[in-house]
Design an enzyme around this catalytic site. Sequence first.
Site, PDB file in Angstrom:
ATOM      1  N   ALA A 404       0.930  -1.065  -0.064  1.00 30.98           N
ATOM      2  CA  ALA A 404      -0.059   0.022   0.082  1.00 30.98           C
ATOM      3  C   ALA A 404       0.970   1.003  -0.011  1.00 30.98           C
ATOM      4  O   ALA A 404       2.087   1.272   0.470  1.00 30.98           O
ATOM      5  CB  ALA A 404      -0.766  -0.147   1.142  1.00 30.98           C
ATOM      6  N   GLU A 440      -0.697   3.040   6.976  1.00 30.75           N
ATOM      7  CA  GLU A 440      -0.776   3.980   6.132  1.00 30.75           C
ATOM      8  C   GLU A 440      -1.377   5.340   6.721  1.00 30.75           C
ATOM      9  O   GLU A 440      -0.990   6.364   6.227  1.00 30.75           O
ATOM     10  CB  GLU A 440      -1.448   3.668   4.693  1.00 30.75           C
TER      11      GLU A 440
HETATM   12 ZN   LIG Z   1       5.365   2.663   4.974  1.00 31.67          ZN
END
Ligand SMILES: [Zn+2]
Length: 1017
Positions: A404, A440
């Site tokens: 991600a 994230e």
């Molecule tokens: Zn990272």
Amino acid sequence: MSLSDTSTPNAESTTVSANSDASVPHTASNATAAPERHLQKTSTTAAAPHLSQSTTLQNDTDTHSQKLQLGYYVPKNVLVGYVMLVTVIIVMIALVTGFAVRSSCSPPTPHPAEGIIASNTSTSTRPDSAALRPRDIRLPLDIFPVHTKLEIRPILSPEFKFVGEVDITFICKNATRVLVLHAKDLAVNESAMGFNAEEGNPVPVLHNWADDPVRQFWKFTFKENLRVGVKYNVSLKFQGKLNDDLRGFYRSKYERDGTTSWIATTQFQPTDARRAFPCFDEPGMKSTFDITIVRPANMISISNMEIIRQDTRADNLVADVYNRTLPMSTYLLAFVVCEFSSKEKLADNGVKVRVWSRPDALNQAEFALDVACQMLVYFETYFGIPFPLTKLDLIAVPDFIAGAMENWGAVVFREVLMLYDNETSPASSKQLIAIVVAHEVAHQWFGNLVTPKWWDTLWLNEGFASFLEYQGVEFAFPSWHMAQQFVVDNLHVTFEPDALTTSHAISLPVYHPDEIGEIFDRISYGKGCSLIRMMRYFLGEETLKKGLKNYLTAFSYSNAEQDDLWRHLTEAGRQDGKYVDIKMVMDSWTLQMGYPVVTITQDHVNKLVKFYQQHFFLDNNATVEADSNDQGHSWHVPVSIITAADRSYDKPKQVWLSKENKTVNELLSSQNEWILANVRETGYYRVNYDERNWKLLITQLNTDRTKIDVINRAQIVDDALSLARAGYLEYGIALSTTEYLVGEQDFLPWVSCLKALEFVDAMMQNSEHYGLLKNYILRQLRPIYIILGWGDSLTEAHIQQLQRVEILHAACYFGHDNCVENAKQIYTRWMSNPEQHKISANLKSVVYCNAIRYGTSDEWDFAWEQYKKSSIAGEKRQFLTALTCSREPWILNRLLEWSLTSQHIRKQDGDLVMSLIAQNAVGRYLTWNFVRDRWSEIRLRYAGVIGGLSHLISGLTRSFNTAFELRELEAFIDDNRDSISIAQRALSQAVEKSKANISWRKRSMSQITRWLENVRK
Ligand SMILES: [Zn+2]
């Protein structure tokens, strides 16, 4: 960024370990635990390292001395080959693009870090195509961007290209005639180049411009110097290919109702924004951005900010005009054009959170949406700083090379790490998705709000996000025991690569994009978060938070280095009455590679306990040359201790070993009891003891294991087996620490032990004594196998669901009759009628893999059909992983072939398939031959794919333990010296590990065999 699951330390590494999809039960051969003991209160505790006036300056000095070398130093021998290569590349690119290549004149002010062409600074075994990497690739410091206006339009099938216009306002800080921008694989419209100056200043007149593809520069030289303090503009029209390389601005696709839907999407970290538009593509060069994305009317676009206006354009196009960004780095930008659907929710702090996916998969995005909302609020409170944007998008893209990517306000995920299906996804996926989302979201502050000045402090970004992801998920799901799982997921798996002489300091100079790509590794992630966790314990949670908040506030919308953080943490400590010089302590951990083993011996006559630290190597005969920094292979080690009589786990006694005093003596107040050090394994070091203490600990485990904390039980087994592997401890003692497991019911020690035994398993697989090992492990597994059984339920405790899968994988792997029989039966029933005989989500990986491993091509073919049919990313991943479990060479060879064609296996998954086949005992040599035979194809396909080739190499070679295999490996490196740049460190490490494995066989095989023959039945 979260790495892809083949490659990642945290978020991702968990994919392989926790979900146990891997064909071998815990295939990573990297575990190590630290033994602990309790100590007595003793008096002469070594003091914590105090603040000292003289902070270390040598790194700065290095930098300055480089700065003094004006121009570029090029070793002669390197120069010849280098110039030839550069010339070839320039000519090729010129031919392809029609660019006129002109040389520019006066060299611009070099960046302090540039100025040298790579000389081989590493020790011995490093295969070197690095000599060909130019290091003068940093932007000069004369000019900084202020604001960037960008309009970009992807043109999808069948052209697959994009066109754009960029207008960058920049300020001149030092008089210069040269403007340098990054651009890669872009074509510029020469007749539309425009330059302008702030009112009242002369407009710069272009003298010439040049494309420098090696450094990925466009250089514009003006007739006169630009004026200091004046703002200028450059405007350019450009176009590029919407590639399928999964980086820059690229294309992805999915099938819907029999037709192909295309996506244009981005992945810029670390150095690929320059593939989408000309820009100042360094993290320290922040600017605000006005983004406009032009897209077909039937599609939508997503970017970092909210859309403020939509303009209709000719040809059925719409221009989405986005709100101005905050000052940010280019690598955090994102543009996505697609036909996705979305769902949204308001987080408790008022931020709009949306999830985007293929319309068919949107119902699987609910869980990620909930977690993101929780994490936004959690981290806002944790940092004490509001989330600075009004929205956060989470986008699941079918082809995505990392796990991600934390683009500010527009996080992009690989589908399997964002989409969770209640019925088909196992508990391990749920956990992994929560972890990746938390990672994230944490980056939105740590990394996005405050960004490293340069990639050499990537570890701060990734270390913190990886540390905080566990904090966040522990908060949201306390029953998952994430704080415990941290130890096996991060600490143990990092100990192995960091014990190699070819490891690297966590903070290290990097120049070329290939070098930058290489440091997205276990060291940056796993060691980073483990060091931060260690700091948290010796500094205290509240002090850490206070220091972080001050640091983030001071450097918001700007850039920082690790020393800036150390300063703020030291100050926070001082305010809280903790006088620790954080820079002094942490420099010993971040500026040199590796970590210590602390050996503890007791002198019962004089009632003294002696602590001694030394550099721990995977082979205790290894040596390294002196480091360029003067950290001297010793560390400031916070050693925590308890004893049998005083088991104060929450307030253990602390002894500091310092860099200078490698040995410390402490008074012992009682005798004949065990000592346990590195309590709850909060420190980044291993512990060894004298034989007597090991035996006391083993007796304790065998009589009442609960007196030793569950984390320390996992640690003892891991430390002991790792110390034995490296030659610091007799295998007889190390293996004795595993005997108690016959009665162990907790998850953590089992995972730790099975991981640590993977190495022994891999080494012994082809030996005539393998049966002894197999029988011993099966005997140990039997009771827990019966307790957990096959009665899986998604409603029972999460940790138990995880544990069952681990144990079943191990039991079936070692050939437990009942386990194999059950797996085959469940699979056969399911084959007869998949709709009626559904398999529980958690059990699928075990059932698929073992039915295929112990089955025929019928089972394999059926799974392959199911794989092709499925449109659920997680389910597809399970099938694909299981398909690598076969023991039929021809089937595995065919799968290897298919992994290089994208027809059914996405490029993002190809390296996983190869790595998994390499871990299969039958597949190892097939893969090794395949990789050698097809190296040029594989290299091209995965060049630039972060971690991909490195993981493949380390998976392939992990069980090399003969002189013959080592010679083959070295021959491969010799034959491909010019094309192994991206996997260079992995190859050096493979050579080192193979050598260590060869000496291991000589030293340890007989010890193990003897012990296994005599262990009580
Ligand atoms: Zn990272």
